[in-house]
Motif scaffolding. Structure first.
Motif, PDB file in Angstrom:
ATOM      1  N   SER A 100       0.819  -1.213   0.000  1.00 28.98           N
ATOM      2  CA  SER A 100       0.000   0.000   0.000  1.00 28.98           C
ATOM      3  C   SER A 100       0.855   1.267   0.000  1.00 28.98           C
ATOM      4  O   SER A 100       0.324   2.368  -0.129  1.00 28.98           O
ATOM      5  CB  SER A 100      -0.934   0.013   1.211  1.00 28.98           C
ATOM      6  OG  SER A 100      -0.182   0.091   2.406  1.00 28.98           O
ATOM      7  N   TYR A 101       2.164   1.131   0.128  1.00 28.47           N
ATOM      8  CA  TYR A 101       3.079   2.274   0.133  1.00 28.47           C
ATOM      9  C   TYR A 101       3.333   2.714  -1.300  1.00 28.47           C
ATOM     10  O   TYR A 101       3.703   1.905  -2.150  1.00 28.47           O
ATOM     11  CB  TYR A 101       4.384   1.888   0.819  1.00 28.47           C
ATOM     12  CG  TYR A 101       5.439   2.971   0.802  1.00 28.47           C
ATOM     13  CD1 TYR A 101       5.242   4.166   1.467  1.00 28.47           C
ATOM     14  CD2 TYR A 101       6.631   2.790   0.112  1.00 28.47           C
ATOM     15  CE1 TYR A 101       6.201   5.158   1.459  1.00 28.47           C
ATOM     16  CE2 TYR A 101       7.606   3.771   0.100  1.00 28.47           C
ATOM     17  CZ  TYR A 101       7.385   4.954   0.770  1.00 28.47           C
ATOM     18  OH  TYR A 101       8.334   5.933   0.750  1.00 28.47           O
ATOM     19  N   HIS A 102       3.113   3.994  -1.599  1.00 20.21           N
ATOM     20  CA  HIS A 102       3.280   4.518  -2.952  1.00 20.21           C
ATOM     21  C   HIS A 102       4.257   5.689  -2.935  1.00 20.21           C
ATOM     22  O   HIS A 102       3.844   6.846  -2.830  1.00 20.21           O
ATOM     23  CB  HIS A 102       1.939   4.966  -3.521  1.00 20.21           C
ATOM     24  CG  HIS A 102       0.927   3.874  -3.557  1.00 20.21           C
ATOM     25  ND1 HIS A 102       1.057   2.768  -4.360  1.00 20.21           N
ATOM     26  CD2 HIS A 102      -0.229   3.703  -2.882  1.00 20.21           C
ATOM     27  CE1 HIS A 102       0.024   1.975  -4.185  1.00 20.21           C
ATOM     28  NE2 HIS A 102      -0.768   2.519  -3.286  1.00 20.21           N
ATOM     29  N   PRO A 103       5.557   5.431  -3.042  1.00 20.85           N
ATOM     30  CA  PRO A 103       6.528   6.526  -2.976  1.00 20.85           C
ATOM     31  C   PRO A 103       6.464   7.457  -4.178  1.00 20.85           C
ATOM     32  O   PRO A 103       6.968   8.564  -4.112  1.00 20.85           O
ATOM     33  CB  PRO A 103       7.883   5.800  -2.927  1.00 20.85           C
ATOM     34  CG  PRO A 103       7.623   4.489  -3.574  1.00 20.85           C
ATOM     35  CD  PRO A 103       6.206   4.139  -3.243  1.00 20.85           C
ATOM     36  N   TRP A 104       5.829   7.029  -5.261  1.00 22.01           N
ATOM     37  CA  TRP A 104       5.753   7.868  -6.453  1.00 22.01           C
ATOM     38  C   TRP A 104       4.640   8.904  -6.348  1.00 22.01           C
ATOM     39  O   TRP A 104       4.520   9.766  -7.192  1.00 22.01           O
ATOM     40  CB  TRP A 104       5.548   7.020  -7.704  1.00 22.01           C
ATOM     41  CG  TRP A 104       4.394   6.096  -7.602  1.00 22.01           C
ATOM     42  CD1 TRP A 104       3.091   6.371  -7.905  1.00 22.01           C
ATOM     43  CD2 TRP A 104       4.418   4.758  -7.148  1.00 22.01           C
ATOM     44  NE1 TRP A 104       2.305   5.282  -7.655  1.00 22.01           N
ATOM     45  CE2 TRP A 104       3.098   4.263  -7.203  1.00 22.01           C
ATOM     46  CE3 TRP A 104       5.409   3.902  -6.692  1.00 22.01           C
ATOM     47  CZ2 TRP A 104       2.761   2.981  -6.815  1.00 22.01           C
ATOM     48  CZ3 TRP A 104       5.048   2.622  -6.329  1.00 22.01           C
ATOM     49  CH2 TRP A 104       3.754   2.169  -6.396  1.00 22.01           C
ATOM     50  N   GLN A 105       3.802   8.815  -5.319  1.00 22.65           N
ATOM     51  CA  GLN A 105       2.744   9.799  -5.140  1.00 22.65           C
ATOM     52  C   GLN A 105       3.247  10.927  -4.242  1.00 22.65           C
ATOM     53  O   GLN A 105       3.765  10.677  -3.158  1.00 22.65           O
ATOM     54  CB  GLN A 105       1.514   9.159  -4.511  1.00 22.65           C
ATOM     55  CG  GLN A 105       0.813   8.202  -5.445  1.00 22.65           C
ATOM     56  CD  GLN A 105      -0.396   7.567  -4.802  1.00 22.65           C
ATOM     57  OE1 GLN A 105      -0.539   7.588  -3.583  1.00 22.65           O
ATOM     58  NE2 GLN A 105      -1.259   6.991  -5.618  1.00 22.65           N
ATOM     59  N   ALA A 106       3.076  12.145  -4.712  1.00 23.50           N
ATOM     60  CA  ALA A 106       3.558  13.301  -3.959  1.00 23.50           C
ATOM     61  C   ALA A 106       2.712  13.539  -2.721  1.00 23.50           C
ATOM     62  O   ALA A 106       1.508  13.271  -2.712  1.00 23.50           O
ATOM     63  CB  ALA A 106       3.524  14.539  -4.848  1.00 23.50           C
ATOM     64  N   ALA A 107       3.350  14.024  -1.695  1.00 18.20           N
ATOM     65  CA  ALA A 107       2.636  14.395  -0.472  1.00 18.20           C
ATOM     66  C   ALA A 107       1.867  15.687  -0.738  1.00 18.20           C
ATOM     67  O   ALA A 107       2.273  16.499  -1.574  1.00 18.20           O
ATOM     68  CB  ALA A 107       3.619  14.589   0.672  1.00 18.20           C
ATOM     69  N   PRO A 108       0.761  15.921  -0.046  1.00 16.55           N
ATOM     70  CA  PRO A 108       0.004  17.158  -0.281  1.00 16.55           C
ATOM     71  C   PRO A 108       0.814  18.391   0.117  1.00 16.55           C
ATOM     72  O   PRO A 108       1.629  18.352   1.029  1.00 16.55           O
ATOM     73  CB  PRO A 108      -1.230  17.006   0.606  1.00 16.55           C
ATOM     74  CG  PRO A 108      -0.924  15.909   1.545  1.00 16.55           C
ATOM     75  CD  PRO A 108       0.133  15.064   0.932  1.00 16.55           C
TER      76      PRO A 108
END
Length: 132
Positions: A100-108
């Motif tokens: 469930s960890y998605h490092p490619w998604q930017a933090a808000p």
């Protein structure tokens, strides 16, 4: 391996002892072969796409956790997080957490208001650092 999938995600916790390892190995092996063939033919766009698919693959996550927690000679040694995974339940939780960890998604972006010389506030945003 009684796990329901929804867009490559599990709906319930992974039951480690119920995993069909033959099927997981077959899925990862087939994907590796597809990457090899695409590289051999020089189709770099397809190689990149298949590598992304491998990174998001549930079977690849299962096999990676199995290798680190059961097969690897250093399986009893804690890592930088000082955690050793020994039980099947803990392995299942680790698989779910890693998958469930998605490092490619930017933090808000965090919104900050900076005071201006005329007394009003100017909105500004910055990306909070995720590394210490």
């Amino acid at each position: 391996m009684h796990v329901e999938y929804a867009a490559n995600e599990t709906k319930e916790q992974t039951r480690w002892n119920a995993v069909n390892w033959r099927q997981a190995n077959r899925n990862v092996r087939n994907l590796r072969q597809r990457i090899f063939k695409a590289e051999r033919t020089g189709d770099h766009r397809k190689v990149k796409s298949l590598q992304k698919l491998m990174l998001r693959s549930y079977a690849n996550t299962l096999l990676s956790v199995r290798r680190v927690t059961q097969i690897n000679a250093g399986k009893g040694t804690a890592g930088v997080d000082q955690v050793v995974i020994k039980t099947p339940e803990a392995r299942g939780r680790l698989v779910d957490e890693l998958h469930s960890y998605h490092p490619w998604q930017a933090a808000p972006t965090r919104r900050v208001y900076i005071p201006k010389s005329n007394g009003k506030l100017r909105p500004s945003g910055f990306q909070p650092s995720t590394t210490g």
